[in-house]
Design a protein around this motif. Structure first.
Motif, PDB file in Angstrom:
ATOM      1  N   ILE A   9       0.873  -1.178   0.000  1.00  0.00           N
ATOM      2  CA  ILE A   9       0.000   0.000   0.000  1.00  0.00           C
ATOM      3  C   ILE A   9       0.911   1.229   0.000  1.00  0.00           C
ATOM      4  O   ILE A   9       1.703   1.424   0.930  1.00  0.00           O
ATOM      5  N   GLY A  11       1.272   4.957   0.498  1.00  0.00           N
ATOM      6  CA  GLY A  11       0.573   6.076   1.124  1.00  0.00           C
ATOM      7  C   GLY A  11      -0.273   5.589   2.276  1.00  0.00           C
ATOM      8  O   GLY A  11      -1.254   4.857   2.067  1.00  0.00           O
ATOM      9  N   LEU A  12       0.074   5.968   3.503  1.00  0.00           N
ATOM     10  CA  LEU A  12      -0.601   5.433   4.686  1.00  0.00           C
ATOM     11  C   LEU A  12      -1.371   6.512   5.437  1.00  0.00           C
ATOM     12  O   LEU A  12      -1.220   6.686   6.645  1.00  0.00           O
ATOM     13  N   GLY A  16      -5.103   4.924   2.874  1.00  0.00           N
ATOM     14  CA  GLY A  16      -4.182   3.801   2.794  1.00  0.00           C
ATOM     15  C   GLY A  16      -4.108   2.927   4.033  1.00  0.00           C
ATOM     16  O   GLY A  16      -4.084   1.696   3.928  1.00  0.00           O
ATOM     17  N   ALA A  20      -4.807  -1.020   4.314  1.00  0.00           N
ATOM     18  CA  ALA A  20      -3.690  -1.902   4.645  1.00  0.00           C
ATOM     19  C   ALA A  20      -4.055  -2.847   5.780  1.00  0.00           C
ATOM     20  O   ALA A  20      -3.744  -4.044   5.742  1.00  0.00           O
ATOM     21  N   GLY A  31       3.179  -1.688   4.115  1.00  0.00           N
ATOM     22  CA  GLY A  31       2.672  -0.324   4.075  1.00  0.00           C
ATOM     23  C   GLY A  31       3.831   0.641   3.902  1.00  0.00           C
ATOM     24  O   GLY A  31       4.774   0.635   4.697  1.00  0.00           O
ATOM     25  N   ASP A  33       5.235   4.690   3.227  1.00  0.00           N
ATOM     26  CA  ASP A  33       4.971   6.127   3.229  1.00  0.00           C
ATOM     27  C   ASP A  33       6.306   6.854   3.304  1.00  0.00           C
ATOM     28  O   ASP A  33       7.223   6.405   4.007  1.00  0.00           O
ATOM     29  N   THR A  86      -2.410   4.939  -2.909  1.00  0.00           N
ATOM     30  CA  THR A  86      -3.461   5.700  -2.218  1.00  0.00           C
ATOM     31  C   THR A  86      -2.955   7.073  -1.791  1.00  0.00           C
ATOM     32  O   THR A  86      -3.282   7.557  -0.719  1.00  0.00           O
ATOM     33  N   GLU A 122      -6.027   4.054  -6.353  1.00  0.00           N
ATOM     34  CA  GLU A 122      -7.251   4.430  -5.636  1.00  0.00           C
ATOM     35  C   GLU A 122      -7.417   5.948  -5.562  1.00  0.00           C
ATOM     36  O   GLU A 122      -8.495   6.437  -5.215  1.00  0.00           O
ATOM     37  N   SER A 123      -6.372   6.699  -5.852  1.00  0.00           N
ATOM     38  CA  SER A 123      -6.415   8.154  -5.756  1.00  0.00           C
ATOM     39  C   SER A 123      -7.439   8.726  -6.730  1.00  0.00           C
ATOM     40  O   SER A 123      -7.568   8.256  -7.856  1.00  0.00           O
ATOM     41  N   GLU A 157     -11.222   5.102  -3.959  1.00  0.00           N
ATOM     42  CA  GLU A 157     -11.417   5.067  -2.507  1.00  0.00           C
ATOM     43  C   GLU A 157     -12.775   5.672  -2.156  1.00  0.00           C
ATOM     44  O   GLU A 157     -13.250   6.592  -2.808  1.00  0.00           O
TER      45      GLU A 157
END
Length: 427
Positions: A9, A11-12, A16, A20, A31, A33, A86, A122-123, A157
């Motif tokens: 994933i 971007g947390l 995100g 995740a 995950g 970032d 994400t 998903e963005s 998302e």
């Protein structure tokens, strides 16, 4: 395309991390970032966005099988077979889409992409971004061929920050893929964790378009009731009473006036508008709705000042308390909050504004808006010349708002949240 993949994933944040954690119940998840502070916080089992309960986060971090590993090191992504991007997609000061985070994330993924891998975005974007902008970057940095060596998907998302009822697994998920086989793979992957089910769109562009119109539709409907509020205030009619009466009809859509901010409703329409203008079409209704909603902050400030003048309350140098700075209730997210428009307009009248919000982070407010935030209600004064309820946090329901006001003060309720007997005006 691997049957039991390791999922990365990228971007947390608000989107995100919950995703995740959901995937980590059934898969091995990495995950990633670039924010090292965020990674350190998550490694300690703490989510400051409050989207994931600490016990749920700690459970997947400590899992002996599957589970979640978080990292700020791009090389750790090489273990994955599926990459879900994400990252945020904001706009600039001219309301134009900013795709830099998406492009950088695509570069990062492209550098570790392997034969048979799948990249899912998903963005929120306008139709065509995944295949026309992101995929070429993936090809450039991986040296692989799209739909031959690797595949893509898009699954918008639908996170609703602060909503503990409609969480990620309980919201139906739209899915899509770059080939029929990839589409089925992506749909099955999400269906394995999304209890609400999935909807397989016929193409990536359809899925992208579906996402961007969801929030554009809400934006336009809110703009309509914001305009109604302006009209009814001129007519000295209670907008909320009108909406309540109209709402008794079975097919009346229930929207309420207010400030429209956040990372979706206040941003997504500009993405669709930008694409429309690139194609030579001027999206009149979409942009009209945006102009209406973007102007509500200054409108609220003007209405408060007018009420202060009508009550012979001093304006210049007056002390004003603004309750709430987050973009919505019961959530710490301040991204694109339109409450700051109210604050800035009041300060142009030389009013002294105090901002109180028990949910927001004072450091983030200072960094984002350059304003001092008061978190503790005990630090507030008790003689404000005007009080504006801007965000309907539950904590404000039990607050003695009247007790914080000076004699002859103005109380304005943006959200129609307070007891109507103590207020002087509302949208």
């Amino acid at each position: 395309m691997k049957e039991n993949p390791t999922i990365a994933i990228i971007g947390l944040g608000y989107v995100g991390l919950p995703l995740a954690v959901a995937f980590a119940e059934k898969y091995s998840v990495i995950g990633f970032d670039i924010n090292e502070k965020r990674i350190a916080e998550l490694q300690a089992g703490k989510d400051n966005t409050l989207e994931v309960a600490d016990e749920d986060l700690q459970k997947v971090l400590q899992a002996s099988e599957n589970g979640l590993k978080v990292s700020s090191h791009p090389e750790d992504l090489a273990q994955a077979n599926v990459y879900v991007v994400t990252v945020p997609t904001p706009t600039n000061k001219h309301n134009q889409p900013v795709l830099i985070p998406l492009e950088k994330a695509s570069e990062t993924v492209g550098k570790v992409l392997k034969q048979g891998d799948v990249v899912i975005y998903e963005s929120t974007v306008y139709p065509g971004v995944t295949e026309d902008i992101c995929v070429p970057i993936l090809e450039q940095f991986s040296g692989l061929t799209f739909n031959q060596d690797f595949f893509a998907g898009y699954s918008p998302e639908r996170i609703n920050p602060g909503d503990k009822e409609h969480t990620v697994t309980k919201i139906l998920k739209v899915t899509s893929g770059s080939t029929p086989e990839a589409a089925t793979y992506v749909d099955n992957l999400y269906a394995s964790v999304i209890t609400a089910g999935t909807h397989l769109a016929p193409s990536i562009k359809v899925a992208e378009a579906a996402k961007v119109i969801e929030n554009s539709q809400r934006d336009i409907n809110i703009a309509f009731v914001n305009e109604l509020s302006k009209i009814f205030r001129l007519l000295e009619i209670d907008t909320q009473a009108v909406l309540e009466a109209a709402g008794t009809k079975w097919n009346f859509l229930k929207f309420t006036p207010g400030l429209v901010g956040g990372h979706c409703i206040g941003v997504d329409p500009y993405y669709l508008a930008q694409k429309a203008m690139e194609e030579g079409y001027n999206p009149e209704i979409i942009l009209a709705g945006r102009r209406m909603n973007d102007g509500m902050g200054s409108y609220v400030a003007h209405e408060v000042v007018k009420l202060m003048i009508q009550k012979d309350c001093k304006v210049k140098g007056a002390n004003v308390l603004v309750l709430g700075i987050t973009f919505k209730e019961n959530c710490p997210d301040i991204r694109n909050s339109k409450v700051i428009d109210v604050v800035n307009e009041l300060e142009r009248y030389n009013l002294q504004v105090t901002i109180h919000d028990p949910w927001a982070n004072a450091e983030e407010v200072q960094l984002e808006f350059g304003k001092v935030l008061v978190n503790d209600v005990s630090d507030l004064e008790k003689n404000y010349d005007a009080i504006i309820l801007a965000v309907a946090h539950k904590a404000f329901k039990d607050m003695n708002v009247k007790g914080l006001s000076a004699p002859n003060s103005v109380i304005f309720d943006v959200k129609a949240f307070l007891d109507s007997t103590i207020i002087d005006g509302r949208l």
